[in-house]
Design a protein around this motif. Structure first.
Motif, short mmCIF file in Angstrom:
data_model
loop_
_atom_site.label_atom_id
_atom_site.label_comp_id
_atom_site.label_asym_id
_atom_site.label_seq_id
_atom_site.Cartn_x
_atom_site.Cartn_y
_atom_site.Cartn_z
N ASP A 170 0.64 -1.10 0.40
CA ASP A 170 -0.23 -0.20 0.14
C ASP A 170 0.27 1.47 0.09
O ASP A 170 2.26 0.96 0.43
CB ASP A 170 -0.56 -0.21 1.34
N VAL A 171 0.45 2.43 -0.80
CA VAL A 171 1.25 3.50 -0.72
C VAL A 171 0.02 4.67 -0.49
O VAL A 171 -1.05 5.13 -1.40
CB VAL A 171 1.31 3.65 -1.74
N PRO A 172 0.69 5.12 1.17
CA PRO A 172 -1.24 6.13 1.24
C PRO A 172 -0.06 7.26 0.47
O PRO A 172 0.20 7.47 -0.16
CB PRO A 172 -0.48 6.41 2.40
N TYR A 188 -6.72 4.57 4.71
CA TYR A 188 -5.53 3.88 5.03
C TYR A 188 -6.13 3.25 6.43
O TYR A 188 -6.96 3.85 6.92
CB TYR A 188 -4.37 4.97 5.21
N ALA A 189 -5.22 2.02 6.45
CA ALA A 189 -5.38 1.53 7.69
C ALA A 189 -4.95 2.39 9.07
O ALA A 189 -5.39 3.28 9.84
CB ALA A 189 -4.87 0.22 7.35
N ASP A 190 -3.28 1.66 9.14
CA ASP A 190 -2.50 2.37 10.03
C ASP A 190 -1.25 2.14 9.24
O ASP A 190 -0.82 0.62 8.35
CB ASP A 190 -3.08 2.07 11.32
N GLU A 191 -0.55 2.77 9.94
CA GLU A 191 1.17 2.80 9.80
C GLU A 191 1.99 0.98 9.68
O GLU A 191 2.23 0.58 9.43
CB GLU A 191 2.04 3.17 10.69
N ALA A 192 1.26 0.35 11.35
CA ALA A 192 1.48 -0.85 11.51
C ALA A 192 0.95 -1.92 10.19
O ALA A 192 1.97 -2.78 10.06
CB ALA A 192 1.14 -1.46 12.45
N ALA A 193 -0.06 -1.43 9.62
CA ALA A 193 -0.66 -2.96 8.95
C ALA A 193 -0.18 -2.32 7.71
O ALA A 193 0.57 -3.47 6.71
CB ALA A 193 -2.13 -2.74 8.66
N THR A 194 0.39 -1.60 7.37
CA THR A 194 1.13 -0.92 6.14
C THR A 194 2.64 -1.66 5.83
O THR A 194 3.50 -1.95 5.08
CB THR A 194 1.63 0.88 5.92
N ARG A 231 7.34 -5.64 5.15
CA ARG A 231 8.27 -6.26 5.75
C ARG A 231 8.18 -7.60 5.33
O ARG A 231 9.26 -8.80 4.49
CB ARG A 231 8.17 -6.36 7.21
N ARG A 232 6.58 -8.08 4.60
CA ARG A 232 6.18 -10.22 4.15
C ARG A 232 6.83 -10.00 2.64
O ARG A 232 6.84 -11.16 2.44
CB ARG A 232 4.86 -9.65 4.13
N VAL A 233 7.02 -9.18 2.27
CA VAL A 233 7.24 -8.83 0.82
C VAL A 233 9.34 -9.37 0.97
O VAL A 233 9.77 -9.65 0.48
CB VAL A 233 7.74 -7.62 -0.14
N CYS A 234 9.69 -8.32 1.83
CA CYS A 234 10.40 -8.52 2.01
C CYS A 234 11.44 -10.28 2.59
O CYS A 234 12.26 -10.60 2.10
CB CYS A 234 11.54 -7.87 3.24
N ALA A 235 10.66 -10.63 3.76
CA ALA A 235 10.46 -11.94 3.47
C ALA A 235 10.28 -12.89 2.70
O ALA A 235 11.26 -13.55 2.30
CB ALA A 235 9.32 -12.03 5.63
N ARG A 236 9.21 -12.70 1.79
CA ARG A 236 9.10 -13.85 0.82
C ARG A 236 10.54 -13.28 -0.64
O ARG A 236 11.28 -14.53 -1.01
CB ARG A 236 7.64 -13.33 -0.21
N LEU A 237 11.49 -12.31 -0.46
CA LEU A 237 12.73 -11.98 -1.48
C LEU A 237 13.92 -12.24 -0.67
O LEU A 237 14.32 -13.44 -1.38
CB LEU A 237 12.60 -10.70 -1.29
N ARG A 238 13.99 -12.72 0.58
CA ARG A 238 14.76 -13.44 1.33
C ARG A 238 15.26 -14.68 1.40
O ARG A 238 15.81 -15.18 0.81
CB ARG A 238 15.12 -13.04 3.37
N ASP A 239 13.50 -15.31 0.64
CA ASP A 239 13.64 -17.21 1.17
C ASP A 239 13.34 -17.40 0.19
O ASP A 239 14.44 -18.71 0.02
CB ASP A 239 11.82 -17.75 1.64
N HIS A 289 3.16 16.45 17.00
CA HIS A 289 3.88 15.70 16.78
C HIS A 289 3.64 15.21 15.23
O HIS A 289 3.08 14.57 14.21
CB HIS A 289 3.30 13.79 17.47
N PRO A 290 4.66 14.50 14.68
CA PRO A 290 4.47 14.20 13.13
C PRO A 290 4.83 12.60 13.26
O PRO A 290 4.80 12.23 13.91
CB PRO A 290 6.49 14.45 12.87
N PRO A 291 4.19 12.47 11.93
CA PRO A 291 3.51 11.56 11.30
C PRO A 291 3.75 10.33 11.64
O PRO A 291 5.52 10.41 11.22
CB PRO A 291 2.85 11.41 10.52
N LYS A 292 4.17 9.29 12.03
CA LYS A 292 4.84 8.04 11.99
C LYS A 292 4.77 7.21 11.05
O LYS A 292 6.38 6.31 10.33
CB LYS A 292 4.31 6.72 13.61
N ASN A 293 4.25 7.62 10.25
CA ASN A 293 4.55 6.48 8.87
C ASN A 293 5.10 7.31 7.47
O ASN A 293 4.71 7.99 5.95
CB ASN A 293 3.32 6.10 8.37
#
Length: 469
Positions: free
Chosen positions: A275-277, A312-318, A323-331, A449-453
């Motif tokens: 996802d790209v916000p 947009y759901a939230d930063e954690a879901a995004t 991270r899942r894409v990086c994990a699949r790429l690493r595997d 506070h600045p956004p975390k994402n």
């Protein structure tokens, strides 16, 4: 060609995203309609009614209407009007006649002014009555026209002669005289009945009684199409053509929109969707000059047929998706190595997704001695933008593989095939495909506070030029 049906939501999306272009085209159509009305001056139509007494069948009324608009009547009308700027041939195109209810023939004439239209309709009605009466009376032969009158005169003379013979006969003194008087009366009755039938069968008896029901009313408005109708029709025509053109372009669109179609076109495995916000208009491509400014003004710098971004759901879901894409790429890779992240140069959404993917890969810690020997770190990524028209990927040097990131519906199948071939030509194996989709961001924060994402800067951005990286 897309086989998806055209739904109302598609038309609504097009109207919402292309309303500026549609409004401009409607204005252009209105100007074209106005120019047409200037080239063709307004005209006015007046109508005169002619009453046909007696009993008439429908086909007979239609015949009379054809006679009223025939060249014989129009030519006589043109001769009596004496208009030098209008010929008899032009006048035939301005004349019409129709049979109305109640044995009425409605004759209409069109001219440049209300006065001339009224005069034309009146003269047409007069000439039609004169011509119809003349035809019913036997044409132009005086002897043929006087034939029925001479016959009636002879019948009247015969009746008087019968009366004289009846009076001269012996009134009832002999049987022969009574029989003679009876025969004479029968002859008189037969002659009278024959004359009645002759009068009823004579068409001139009815047609000679045609009546023009007063002068034609002077028209107060223009005959259609009026200037307002031409302007409105031009605007509506251009608007509908623009809508149909957009829908036709969407039907013949050959851009893959689903993840399996994109992966099949590139011949690589799909590693996932990220996802790209984005905020409103933040994904518009840049550009300078009058042409780019015009495209932004009309909304042509963005696609209208892309689906509406989800919320947009939230930063954690995004971040989980990245991270899942990086994990699949690493595997998928046998050992950590450097990879090129190939992004189409005109795909701003894919560019942002690639930057986020590079940042997420940089956060992945390297394998330590405490881990098992089978654990691997995420490969080092470098973003390279390539033009889809003539894609050129840097030759294999420190990088040995390519990861393609793009948004759905941005490239055609041929363009995707060209990018894959460019990677193979540079010696890079396409290890996977990542599809970027847009999501709508939340309203801006009111706190300090600045956004975390916040998306980090691109790591190691390269240019799409040939040679070693």
């Amino acid at each position: 060609m897309s086989d998806d049906p055209i739904r109302l939501v598609t038309i609504g999306r097009m109207l919402r995203r292309r309303w500026r272009l549609l409004a401009v085209l409607a204005v252009v159509g209105a100007l074209v309609g106005y120019g047409t009305s200037v080239l063709f001056p307004p005209r006015y139509t007046a109508s005169a009614s002619v009453l046909l007494p007696g009993q008439w069948e429908e086909r007979e009324l239609l015949t009379q209407a054809e006679i009223a608009a025939s060249s014989a009547v129009v030519d006589r009308t043109a001769a009596t009007l004496g208009w030098r700027d209008v010929s008899a041939e032009e006048l035939r195109d301005r004349v019409s006649a129709e049979a109305a209810d109640g044995n009425i023939i409605k004759i209409s004439g069109t001219a440049e002014t209300p006065e001339r239209a009224q005069r034309l309709a009146d003269r047409l009605a007069q000439q039609f009555v004169a011509f119809a009466t003349r035809v019913a009376g036997g044409g132009t032969d005086p002897e043929a026209a006087s034939g029925p009158d001479a016959l009636r005169q002879q019948v009247r003379e015969t009746n008087r002669r019968i009366t004289d013979l009846a009076e001269a006969a012996d009134p009832g003194r002999t049987v022969e005289s009574v029989q003679a008087r009876t025969s004479l009366e029968k002859l008189r009755t037969a002659l009278e009945e024959a004359m009645k039938k002759l009068d009823q069968a004579d068409p001139a008896a009815d047609q000679a009684g045609m009546v023009v029901m007063g002068p034609a009313a002077r028209p107060t408005g223009e005959a259609p199409p009026t200037r307002t109708q031409l302007i409105g029709g031009g605007a509506l025509l251009f608007f509908l053509l623009a809508v149909i053109g957009h829908l036709a372009a969407a039907r013949v669109n050959r851009r893959p929109r689903t993840e399996p179609e994109i992966a099949a076109a590139l011949g690589a495995a799909l590693l996932g969707t990220v996802d790209v916000p984005v905020e409103r208009h933040t994904h518009r491509p840049g550009g300078r000059g009058p042409r780019a400014w015009t495209r932004r003004l009309l909304g042509l710098d963005t696609r209208w047929d892309t689906p509406t971004p989800q919320r947009y759901a939230d930063e954690a879901a995004t971040r989980v998706r990245y991270r899942r894409v990086c994990a699949r790429l690493r595997d998928q890779l046998p050992a950590p190595r450097r990879l090129l992240v190939v992004v189409p140069d005109s795909d701003a959404i894919a560019r942002r997704a690639a930057g986020q993917l590079v940042a997420e890969a940089g956060r992945d810690p390297a394998p330590s001695s405490s881990r098992s020997s089978s654990s691997k770190g995420c490969p080092t990524l470098r973003v390279v933008e390539v033009p889809v028209s003539r894609p050129i990927v840097p030759d294999r040097d420190s990088e040995s593989g390519a990861l393609i990131v793009l948004s759905a519906g941005h490239c055609t199948t041929g363009e995707l095939t060209g990018v894959a071939e460019a990677c193979a030509d540079a010696g890079h194996e396409v290890v996977g495909v990542v599809v970027a989709t847009t999501v709508r961001t939340r309203p801006p924060r009111t706190a300090d506070h600045p956004p975390k994402n916040a998306t980090p800067a691109l790591a190691g951005h390269g240019h799409a030029t040939g040679g070693s990286a």
